[in-house]
Enzyme design. Structure first.
Site, PDB file in Angstrom:
ATOM      1  N   SER A 130      -5.646   3.344  -0.082  1.00  0.00           N
ATOM      2  CA  SER A 130      -5.959   4.713   0.363  1.00  0.00           C
ATOM      3  C   SER A 130      -7.397   5.085   0.002  1.00  0.00           C
ATOM      4  O   SER A 130      -7.903   6.092   0.486  1.00  0.00           O
ATOM      5  CB  SER A 130      -5.001   5.699  -0.295  1.00  0.00           C
ATOM      6  OG  SER A 130      -5.243   5.727  -1.690  1.00  0.00           O
ATOM      7  N   CYS A 136      -0.306   1.913  -9.988  1.00  0.00           N
ATOM      8  CA  CYS A 136      -1.185   2.413  -8.922  1.00  0.00           C
ATOM      9  C   CYS A 136      -2.549   1.771  -9.156  1.00  0.00           C
ATOM     10  O   CYS A 136      -3.041   1.759 -10.297  1.00  0.00           O
ATOM     11  CB  CYS A 136      -1.290   3.938  -9.005  1.00  0.00           C
ATOM     12  SG  CYS A 136      -2.571   4.652  -7.954  1.00  0.00           S
ATOM     13  N   THR A 137      -3.135   1.227  -8.097  1.00  0.00           N
ATOM     14  CA  THR A 137      -4.372   0.463  -8.287  1.00  0.00           C
ATOM     15  C   THR A 137      -5.542   1.346  -8.754  1.00  0.00           C
ATOM     16  O   THR A 137      -6.465   0.859  -9.387  1.00  0.00           O
ATOM     17  CB  THR A 137      -4.746  -0.306  -7.005  1.00  0.00           C
ATOM     18  OG1 THR A 137      -4.766   0.609  -5.892  1.00  0.00           O
ATOM     19  CG2 THR A 137      -3.734  -1.402  -6.714  1.00  0.00           C
ATOM     20  N   CYS A 192      -2.430  -1.563  -2.713  1.00  0.00           N
ATOM     21  CA  CYS A 192      -1.911  -0.217  -2.950  1.00  0.00           C
ATOM     22  C   CYS A 192      -0.403  -0.308  -3.182  1.00  0.00           C
ATOM     23  O   CYS A 192       0.327  -0.788  -2.307  1.00  0.00           O
ATOM     24  CB  CYS A 192      -2.216   0.630  -1.718  1.00  0.00           C
ATOM     25  SG  CYS A 192      -1.471   2.259  -1.756  1.00  0.00           S
ATOM     26  N   ASN A 193       0.031   0.136  -4.361  1.00  0.00           N
ATOM     27  CA  ASN A 193       1.471   0.096  -4.677  1.00  0.00           C
ATOM     28  C   ASN A 193       2.264   1.010  -3.747  1.00  0.00           C
ATOM     29  O   ASN A 193       3.377   0.674  -3.325  1.00  0.00           O
ATOM     30  CB  ASN A 193       1.713   0.557  -6.112  1.00  0.00           C
ATOM     31  CG  ASN A 193       1.150  -0.388  -7.146  1.00  0.00           C
ATOM     32  OD1 ASN A 193       1.869  -1.181  -7.728  1.00  0.00           O
ATOM     33  ND2 ASN A 193      -0.151  -0.304  -7.389  1.00  0.00           N
ATOM     34  N   THR A 194       1.691   2.173  -3.422  1.00  0.00           N
ATOM     35  CA  THR A 194       2.415   3.159  -2.605  1.00  0.00           C
ATOM     36  C   THR A 194       2.642   2.602  -1.197  1.00  0.00           C
ATOM     37  O   THR A 194       3.739   2.737  -0.639  1.00  0.00           O
ATOM     38  CB  THR A 194       1.628   4.484  -2.543  1.00  0.00           C
ATOM     39  OG1 THR A 194       1.182   4.816  -3.866  1.00  0.00           O
ATOM     40  CG2 THR A 194       2.477   5.601  -1.999  1.00  0.00           C
TER      41      THR A 194
HETATM   42  N1  DGL Z   1      -3.983   3.200  -5.013  1.00  0.00           N
HETATM   43  C1  DGL Z   1      -2.731   3.508  -4.460  1.00  0.00           C
HETATM   44  C2  DGL Z   1      -1.557   2.925  -5.177  1.00  0.00           C
HETATM   45  O1  DGL Z   1      -1.678   1.864  -5.740  1.00  0.00           O
HETATM   46  C3  DGL Z   1      -2.551   4.815  -3.741  1.00  0.00           C
HETATM   47  C4  DGL Z   1      -2.697   6.056  -4.505  1.00  0.00           C
HETATM   48  C5  DGL Z   1      -2.636   7.274  -3.609  1.00  0.00           C
HETATM   49  O2  DGL Z   1      -3.327   7.277  -2.595  1.00  0.00           O
HETATM   50  O3  DGL Z   1      -1.891   8.200  -3.949  1.00  0.00           O
HETATM   51  O4  DGL Z   1      -0.473   3.459  -5.166  1.00  0.00           O
END
Ligand code: DGL
Length: 257
Positions: A11, A183-184, A73-75
């Protein structure tokens, strides 16, 4: 030898933590990095909205001839990887909170997980968590506001330290011995976290395992490049170049998708 690039997306800036691990492990690969900053943060969006963005970005990466896509991105991984694998034939590597190593390494039987609401409520996260944490106590917290602070280049600021102290306080009342960064973006908070957390708490992030898995998949499919090493950066919003520069990126193009 395979000269096609690898596609990587997040993101926003958070996926640069994964990109750094990829660059270290695979210095001869060309990489296209997409930051979906017009739609950040993903964490509060619905599964449907996250999946729509993940498909749009993957479509573009595939149109640029990417041979493999890393979802940094984990999400996006926990909400969309199943649909992405169903729609596209390109191989994917995703990132998920490192629950398994935390559970296996825990001596106290209590672990903490810091992630977005989108990750914590996803079926994929809940299934993994159930599978590996039988008999353990898992304390999950949403990292409210943290993605925005990292996006603004404030990872090491007083405001971030305060926000983290507030978020972590319920966890620190318990004897957690591992904190999983789910979350990255949160990888860039490691320095601030080290100020706050007792020394016995191990901080876990998944950047290196993701790079290793990417390497494995390239080998397996005979897709390695021995001749590249160029990284190109794209944002779906007008990027704040000062912030990107503070992450070592001097040139970034605007992408309309
Ligand atoms: N960096 C992302 C993750 O690993 C997304 C965080 C977001 O946009 O809320 O979940």
């Amino acid at each position: 030898m395979h000269s096609k690039p690898i596609g990587v997306f997040d993101s926003g800036i958070g996926g640069l933590s994964v990109l750094n691990a990829l660059k270290e492990m695979l210095p001869n690969e060309d990489i296209l990095y997409v930051a979906d900053q017009a739609y950040t943060p993903y964490g509060k969006k619905t599964k449907q909205a996250i999946t729509t963005r993940a498909i749009a970005i993957t479509n573009w990466l595939v149109s640029q001839d990417c041979k493999l896509v890393v979802i940094a991105c984990n999400t996006a991984t926990t909400n969309a990887i199943t649909q992405l694998r169903a729609y596209f034939s390109v191989p994917f590597v995703g990132i998920e909170p490192a629950i398994k190593p935390a559970a296996l390494g825990s001596q106290t039987g209590v672990i903490g997980v810091l992630a977005t609401a989108g990750t914590l409520t996803s079926t994929l996260f809940q299934t993994t968590s159930q599978d590996y944490t039988q008999g353990l106590e898992v304390i999950s917290q949403v990292g409210l506001g943290l993605v925005g602070l990292v996006e603004q280049g404030k990872a090491n600021s007083k405001a971030t330290e305060k926000q983290l102290r507030d978020i972590l306080s319920p966890m620190l009342e318990k004897p957690i011995d591992h904190l999983v960064l789910g979350c990255t973006h949160y990888s860039f908070l490691t320095q601030t976290l080290k100020k706050i957390l007792p020394k016995n708490i191990t901080i876990l992030d998944c950047s290196s395992p993701v790079a290793k898995q990417t390497d494995r998949l390239l080998e397996l499919n005979n897709l390695n490049n021995t001749n590249g090493g160029n990284i190109s950066y794209y944002s779906t919003a007008i990027p704040n170049i000062e912030v990107w520069k503070s992450f070592g990126v001097n040139q970034i193009s605007k992408l309309e998708i």
